[in-house]
Design a protein around this motif. Structure first.
Motif, mmCIF file in Angstrom:
data_model
loop_
_atom_site.group_PDB
_atom_site.id
_atom_site.type_symbol
_atom_site.label_atom_id
_atom_site.label_comp_id
_atom_site.label_asym_id
_atom_site.label_seq_id
_atom_site.Cartn_x
_atom_site.Cartn_y
_atom_site.Cartn_z
ATOM 1 N N HIS A 321 61.581 32.939 61.651
ATOM 2 C CA HIS A 321 62.233 32.149 62.693
ATOM 3 C C HIS A 321 62.848 33.113 63.700
ATOM 4 C CE1 HIS A 321 62.129 29.166 59.408
ATOM 5 N NE2 HIS A 321 62.170 28.254 60.359
ATOM 6 N N VAL A 322 62.720 32.784 64.971
ATOM 7 C CA VAL A 322 63.287 33.622 66.028
ATOM 8 C C VAL A 322 64.303 32.790 66.802
ATOM 9 C CG1 VAL A 322 62.795 35.047 68.042
ATOM 10 C CG2 VAL A 322 61.104 34.853 66.210
ATOM 11 N N VAL A 323 65.509 33.350 66.996
ATOM 12 C CA VAL A 323 66.572 32.638 67.711
ATOM 13 C C VAL A 323 67.022 33.494 68.896
ATOM 14 C CG1 VAL A 323 68.855 31.579 67.525
ATOM 15 C CG2 VAL A 323 67.332 31.599 65.533
ATOM 16 N N ASP A 324 67.046 32.902 70.082
ATOM 17 C CA ASP A 324 67.501 33.601 71.282
ATOM 18 C C ASP A 324 68.801 32.949 71.749
ATOM 19 O OD1 ASP A 324 67.442 35.389 73.417
ATOM 20 O OD2 ASP A 324 66.432 33.953 74.714
ATOM 21 N N VAL A 325 69.809 33.781 72.035
ATOM 22 C CA VAL A 325 71.118 33.286 72.492
ATOM 23 C C VAL A 325 71.191 33.419 74.005
ATOM 24 C CG1 VAL A 325 73.618 33.569 72.322
ATOM 25 C CG2 VAL A 325 72.179 33.973 70.299
ATOM 26 N N ASN A 326 71.539 32.328 74.698
ATOM 27 C CA ASN A 326 71.645 32.330 76.152
ATOM 28 C C ASN A 326 72.995 31.786 76.595
ATOM 29 O OD1 ASN A 326 68.735 32.932 77.340
ATOM 30 N ND2 ASN A 326 68.484 31.660 75.528
ATOM 31 N N SER A 327 73.565 32.401 77.635
ATOM 32 C CA SER A 327 74.866 31.940 78.133
ATOM 33 C C SER A 327 74.726 30.719 79.034
ATOM 34 C CB SER A 327 75.575 33.066 78.886
ATOM 35 O OG SER A 327 74.760 33.530 79.941
ATOM 36 N N GLY A 328 73.505 30.437 79.535
ATOM 37 C CA GLY A 328 73.265 29.248 80.348
ATOM 38 C C GLY A 328 74.041 29.261 81.642
ATOM 39 N N VAL A 366 65.405 36.174 62.749
ATOM 40 C CA VAL A 366 65.780 37.256 63.660
ATOM 41 C C VAL A 366 66.518 36.639 64.845
ATOM 42 C CG1 VAL A 366 64.975 39.120 65.153
ATOM 43 C CG2 VAL A 366 63.828 38.690 62.981
ATOM 44 N N VAL A 367 67.735 37.135 65.125
ATOM 45 C CA VAL A 367 68.576 36.559 66.181
ATOM 46 C C VAL A 367 68.794 37.598 67.279
ATOM 47 C CG1 VAL A 367 70.693 35.287 66.656
ATOM 48 C CG2 VAL A 367 69.780 35.340 64.319
ATOM 49 N N ASP A 368 68.454 37.211 68.505
ATOM 50 C CA ASP A 368 68.651 38.091 69.663
ATOM 51 C C ASP A 368 69.941 37.675 70.365
ATOM 52 O OD1 ASP A 368 68.475 39.777 71.798
ATOM 53 O OD2 ASP A 368 66.822 38.726 72.791
ATOM 54 N N PHE A 369 71.042 38.345 70.036
ATOM 55 C CA PHE A 369 72.322 38.052 70.674
ATOM 56 C C PHE A 369 72.385 38.737 72.045
ATOM 57 C CE2 PHE A 369 73.584 37.326 66.212
ATOM 58 C CZ PHE A 369 74.260 36.121 66.356
ATOM 59 N N ILE A 370 73.332 38.314 72.863
ATOM 60 C CA ILE A 370 73.570 38.966 74.156
ATOM 61 C C ILE A 370 74.133 40.367 73.889
ATOM 62 C CG2 ILE A 370 74.908 38.861 76.300
ATOM 63 C CD1 ILE A 370 74.816 35.797 76.012
#
Length: 524
Positions: A321-328, A366-370
């Motif tokens: 699973h891939v998670v991308d974090v966005n500030s929007g 896998v989490v892609d944080f800012i």
């Protein structure tokens, strides 16, 4: 923190929601006709040996053969085989396990082809349900799980959960179980057994022993293979067994049969908590009443919004699973970019921990944080994630952020990840893109009601429609609903349901059974 369980029982499926402070944190739905459940035990036949994998495929009666590795046969596999032969040799009298002889443990460096043969009968238990293209995963080391104890035949060890820290309590439990367990049975003492009296543990041990005896009796009296010889308790009870916490305030159920089953189980394990099991009899769908439907629709799907306009993008591949974090569209913090990134990431850690439990995501995540420049901020994020995951019952490991700003998480995967499709296909055009005039929708509903009352003869029914449509039907003193009741009788009930798409409708009879009155799909 208040915890509540809400159980929605429908004709075709059962859905279970766990709420913490009214927020949905765990959700499971299962078809009532589902063939598999973790914990089921089968007498099955070896279908194919795979020497290269040191494993075999076993026929347990499902479309995909189940997978059994040599190391999963269990150290007491030979003892099981000898015992089963003795059991099947005399179909009138049950041969007790206490008289069975222990053979030497199975060699860890052995091979599957020297241990099993094609067509051989084996007694196996499901430890993982079919996931993606893989069949179920099996083990030859059987276990019977209760609330306080896990019973393991052909094992003489007593193990105590590592989460029980007190050395004195661990010694007490070990001594207590050794004094009451029969020969040739091992026991694992679960965390919730801490502080329990001997009477409670002895009662559960007897229940688990009875399950073992019933299983062996079924093996003895049936010759059909593959054969289900032990079925795990119903999904509702199995979930409650693992989830149940004395802090629960309410368990709401909308089906009388399941209500009685759960009430009986809770009375057995916690008599003082029997009154928390409550029957829900309202007309509004149970999930709508507790604001669960809305939370499901907003929490699943590819994009998940959380505080102040930030959002997660969750993608599922075959491997991970891939998670991308966005500030929007979040406005920048007055304290600068670094503080803004930390705030967004901490919020993402809170929401992600909830999402992992909610979707039951397993394997590699896998989490892609800012990106954050300060080492102390990265450490703070890692600690926040670890703290949030403490509530998770599934085994997991979390690694600190890599130099690329990625966090790697592994989480135990037992069943497929929960995937709820929150996008709605138009129920009027069936995805074609053209619909009949919307203003005629209520006329179409009236034709259905007329047919239901005057031709089929059902006088009392519930019409479930989208809340906007229900508001239109109910508006005014002389509303459409009132006109229908004057024309077709007072058995006409209109129920707003958040589960419905905009021009979707469903009819249910007085016993809440679905009545199929849908338009047929036009084919050209």
């Amino acid at each position: 923190m208040t915890s509540e369980v809400v159980i929605d029982v429908q004709q075709k499926e059962i859905s279970i929601a766990l709420l913490e402070d009214k927020n949905l944190v765990e959700y499971q739905t299962e078809q009532r006709s589902a063939s598999f459940s973790v914990g089921n035990i089968y007498m099955a036949k070896v279908k194919k040996l795979m020497p290269g994998l040191n494993a075999c495929f076993v026929d347990v009666g499902f479309e995909r053969d189940a997978f059994l590795h040599y190391l999963d046969l269990g150290s007491q596999f030979d003892s099981y085989e000898k015992y089963l032969k003795q059991v099947k040799s005399d179909r009138k009298k049950l041969y007790p396990l206490s008289k069975a002889t222990h053979l030497p443990d199975l060699k860890k460096d052995g091979s599957i082809q020297n241990t099993l043969r094609v067509g051989q009968e084996v007694m196996v238990q499901i430890v993982k349900e079919p996931i993606s293209t893989k069949g179920p995963r099996l083990t030859g080391e059987l276990s019977f799980a209760g609330r306080y104890l896990v019973l393991i035949p052909f094992n003489d060890k007593v193990s105590v959960s590592s989460k029980i820290k007190s050395g004195e309590e661990r010694a007490r439990l070990k001594q207590l179980i050794n004094s009451i367990r029969p020969k040739n049975f091992g026991v694992i003492v679960r965390t919730v057994a801490e502080g329990k009296r001997v009477a409670e543990l002895d009662t559960e041990l007897k229940i688990l022993l009875k399950r073992w005896e019933d299983t062996i009796t079924k093996v003895q009296k049936t010759e059909k293979r593959p054969q289900l010889v032990y079925e795990e308790t119903s999904r509702v009870v199995a979930l409650l067994r693992d989830l149940f916490n004395p802090s629960y305030e309410n368990i709401y159920i909308n089906d009388e049969e399941v209500y009685k089953e759960v009430k009986h189980y809770v009375t057995l394990i916690a008599p003082d908590k029997a009154n928390i099991v409550k029957m829900y009899s309202g007309n509004v769908p149970i999930f709508d009443n507790f604001n669960i439907t809305k939370q499901i629709k907003s929490s699943f799907g590819k994009i998940v919004n959380y505080k102040h306009g930030a959002y997660l993008i969750i993608e599922h591949t075959e491997a991970l699973h891939v998670v991308d974090v966005n500030s929007g569209n979040r406005t920048r913090s007055a304290n600068g970019q670094e503080a803004n990134a930390l705030d967004v990431n901490l919020g993402a850690a809170d929401e992600l921990a909830r999402q992992l439990r909610l979707r039951d995501m397993g394997g590699i995540i896998v989490v892609d944080f800012i990106d954050m420049n300060l080492a102390e901020d990265r450490q703070l994020l890692y600690e926040r994630m670890c703290k949030n995951m403490q509530k998770d019952r599934a085994r997991h490991n979390i690694l600190p952020l890599s130099k690329f700003g990625l966090m790697q998480i592994t989480r135990q995967r037992v069943r497929p990840a929960m995937d709820v499709n929150v996008e709605e296909t138009c129920p009027t055009c069936f995805g074609k893109g053209t619909i009949k005039s919307s203003i005629l929708f209520v006329d179409q509903l009236e034709r259905k009601i007329d047919r239901l009352v005057n031709k089929i003869g059902i006088k009392k029914f519930y019409l479930h429609v989208h809340p906007y449509v229900a508001a239109y039907i109910n508006q005014g003193i002389i509303s459409l609903k009132r006109k229908w009741q004057m024309k077709y009788g007072m058995g006409v009930h209109v129920i707003p349901s958040q589960k419905m798409a905009f021009l979707q409708y469903e009819f249910y009879d007085s016993k809440k059974h679905f009545i199929d009155m849908q338009e047929e799909i036009e084919t050209k």
